[in-house]
Design a protein around this motif. Structure first.
Motif, PDB file in Angstrom:
ATOM      1  N   VAL A 152      35.241 -24.145  80.188  1.00 11.24           N
ATOM      2  CA  VAL A 152      34.669 -23.489  81.371  1.00 11.24           C
ATOM      3  C   VAL A 152      35.636 -22.392  81.775  1.00 11.24           C
ATOM      4  CG1 VAL A 152      34.105 -23.730  83.810  1.00 11.24           C
ATOM      5  CG2 VAL A 152      33.353 -25.455  82.192  1.00 11.24           C
ATOM      6  N   VAL A 153      35.143 -21.149  81.839  1.00 13.28           N
ATOM      7  CA  VAL A 153      35.996 -19.995  82.103  1.00 13.28           C
ATOM      8  C   VAL A 153      35.658 -19.426  83.486  1.00 13.28           C
ATOM      9  CG1 VAL A 153      36.795 -17.758  81.256  1.00 13.28           C
ATOM     10  CG2 VAL A 153      36.016 -19.503  79.636  1.00 13.28           C
ATOM     11  N   ASN A 154      36.653 -19.356  84.332  1.00  8.92           N
ATOM     12  CA  ASN A 154      36.473 -18.831  85.686  1.00  8.92           C
ATOM     13  C   ASN A 154      36.388 -17.308  85.657  1.00  8.92           C
ATOM     14  OD1 ASN A 154      36.522 -18.303  88.446  1.00  8.92           O
ATOM     15  ND2 ASN A 154      38.747 -18.491  88.575  1.00  8.92           N
ATOM     16  N   CYS A 155      35.184 -16.799  85.875  1.00  9.46           N
ATOM     17  CA  CYS A 155      34.974 -15.351  85.912  1.00  9.46           C
ATOM     18  C   CYS A 155      34.345 -14.951  87.242  1.00  9.46           C
ATOM     19  CB  CYS A 155      34.095 -14.906  84.751  1.00  9.46           C
ATOM     20  SG  CYS A 155      34.860 -15.062  83.130  1.00  9.46           S
ATOM     21  N   THR A 156      34.801 -15.580  88.308  1.00  8.32           N
ATOM     22  CA  THR A 156      34.250 -15.277  89.629  1.00  8.32           C
ATOM     23  C   THR A 156      34.762 -13.956  90.179  1.00  8.32           C
ATOM     24  OG1 THR A 156      35.966 -16.722  90.548  1.00  8.32           O
ATOM     25  CG2 THR A 156      33.772 -17.659  90.282  1.00  8.32           C
ATOM     26  N   GLY A 157      35.635 -13.293  89.422  1.00  6.99           N
ATOM     27  CA  GLY A 157      36.066 -11.952  89.802  1.00  6.99           C
ATOM     28  C   GLY A 157      37.310 -11.939  90.656  1.00  6.99           C
ATOM     29  N   LEU A 158      37.502 -10.820  91.352  1.00  6.19           N
ATOM     30  CA  LEU A 158      38.693 -10.638  92.165  1.00  6.19           C
ATOM     31  C   LEU A 158      38.532 -11.321  93.518  1.00  6.19           C
ATOM     32  CD1 LEU A 158      39.532  -6.904  91.432  1.00  6.19           C
ATOM     33  CD2 LEU A 158      40.479  -8.951  90.357  1.00  6.19           C
TER      34      LEU A 158
END
Length: 451
Positions: free
Chosen positions: A359-365
């Protein structure tokens, strides 16, 4: 040991370098400028540190000059380096990072009638008011830096997964990538495994392109609340259409409805969105705190995917992944992570399980919350900065001067870029930040001249 400087710029990304370059142009020769941040990262930050050729700018080269008063500066640099790109091209971000760093290096070589710019290869961990005014920063190398005037350009870090700590059992943590830029996480991913990206914004797009380049054969799942991907730019930008919206012109819902009607009547909706740029900050500033909260809760996600778009070539690749079935977009909320039969499973709020190897956290800045930064926390504890009530950085006035806990200006302290989103909202892209950098540089110059 305490170093002395006239102006301290705290940060290593675009905002910090843009301000430094403008100050070198404006300040008198006797003034000392210190740019504080890890030297290897100066000029690149998160945005331009990537080395992947597939990671392109989200704005055409013709609008990416470092300088508000020299719109062709980046194009001239590209030509001087022998690159073939023109004003309408979307250049690799690593090339833009080289341009920013090259401009910084050039400014540091200037002598004679220019202010002296030096790098301080350390991070600012805390700060307190100095005895003679200004601030004294505690640095990660054990030293201290005393400055008459300071500018906070710390930018935004990576958001955490939208889960409480208890929702991620210890056994599942090795399968969670909290920061996709921190390591080569894809090397731990089997070529035919499934992977889940939490987030469907530009960070996810970057990671999808990396996997594609590596020949990844598994299924790429991407999850977000609305399941929205960034919209594409046109291959050739349409002329902006003057907006019908007026700052202070009514409720958020009514203004957005007016915007939709104008977009439906225009040859292309992107021209309507681009026509908003001259008034976007004024629109935000004209809203009450309640209206801003309403916008952030109900409309910000839709705004972002239309405002911050993908390069056309990138959009074509992402669409091809969707058509092939290798990329699956999910709409929903992440509820928990668990291990089932030795495999990671993400559980959505509606109970739907999604199995994945990682699971890769790509929720941004992150939204630049004060609590996420030791430096900002230190300043807030001393009453020198005040958090924005919506979590959008810190409070500043119209001149980007920082407001203290009592609402008064903190003498000799400014902020730039995402830290000032609570005041300006749209202040993350180069065309906006470079205007702010020039204006703040002029104010610092006036303050230094006044003694």
């Amino acid at each position: 040991m305490t170093l002395e400087t006239d102006v301290a710029i705290i940060g290593s990304g675009y905002s910090a370098v843009a301000l430094a370059l403008n100050l070198v142009d404006l300040l008198p020769p006797a003034v000392k400028i210190s740019l504080v941040g890890k030297a290897a990262a100066q000029g690149r930050g998160i945005a331009y540190a990537t080395k992947a050729e597939c990671h392109l700018l989200n704005v055409p080269a013709g609008r990416m000059s470092l300088f508000a008063d020299r719109p062709n500066h980046f194009l001239a640099w590209l030509a001087a380096q022998g690159y073939p790109w023109s004003a309408e091209d979307f250049v690799p971000r690593r090339i833009y990072g080289a341009y920013v760093r090259d401009s910084l290096d050039e400014a540091m070589k200037r002598t004679g009638n220019r202010a002296a710019l030096t790098l301080v290869d350390a991070e600012a961990l805390g700060a307190a008011a100095g005895q003679d005014g200004g601030l004294v920063f505690a640095l990660s190398d054990g030293g201290r830096l005393s400055a008459r005037v300071s500018a906070l350009c710390t930018g935004a870090g990576t958001r955490r997964l939208p889960l409480p700590e208890a929702a991620i059992p210890a056994a599942a943590r090795p399968f969670v990538v909290e920061d996709p830029w921190a390591d080569a996480w894809w090397e731990r991913l089997p070529a035919d495994a499934d992977v889940l990206f939490v987030g469907t914004g530009l960070t996810t797009v970057d990671q999808l392109l990396l996997l594609k380049r590596r020949g990844f054969r598994g299924t790429m799942h991407a999850l977000s609340r609305h399941g929205l991907l960034p919209q594409p730019h046109l291959a050739r930008r349409a002329d902006p259409v003057e907006t019908a919206l007026v700052p202070g012109g009514g409720e958020v819902s009514a203004m957005l409805a007016s915007l939709r009607r104008q977009a439906a009547a225009a040859p292309d909706w992107r021209a309507v969105m681009d026509g908003l740029r001259p008034v976007t900050q004024a629109l935000w500033q004209g809203w009450s705190a309640v209206q801003r909260r309403r916008f952030l809760r109900h409309a910000a996600s839709f705004w972002n995917v239309h405002r911050h778009r993908m390069a056309p070539a990138v959009a074509e690749e992402i669409e091809a992944l969707r058509r092939s079935g290798q990329l699956v977009i999910h709409r929903g909320r992440l509820e928990a992570l668990c291990l089932r039969d030795g495999r990671l499973a993400a559980v959505l709020k509606d109970g739907t399980p999604l199995a994945a190897h990682l699971v890769v956290n790509c929720t941004g800045l992150d939204r630049c919350t004060v609590a996420a930064s030791p430096l900002l926390t230190s300043l807030a504890e001393r009453g020198l900065v005040r958090p924005d009530p919506h979590g959008l950085g810190i409070l500043v006035d119209d001149a980007a001067a920082v407001l203290a806990g009592d609402g008064a200006r903190t003498a000799g302290l400014y902020a730039l870029g995402p830290l000032t989103a609570g005041h300006s909202w749209e202040i993350t892209a180069v065309p906006d930040i470079r205007v702010q950098a020039r204006a703040v540089a002029a104010r610092i110059n006036a303050e230094v001249a006044a003694g």
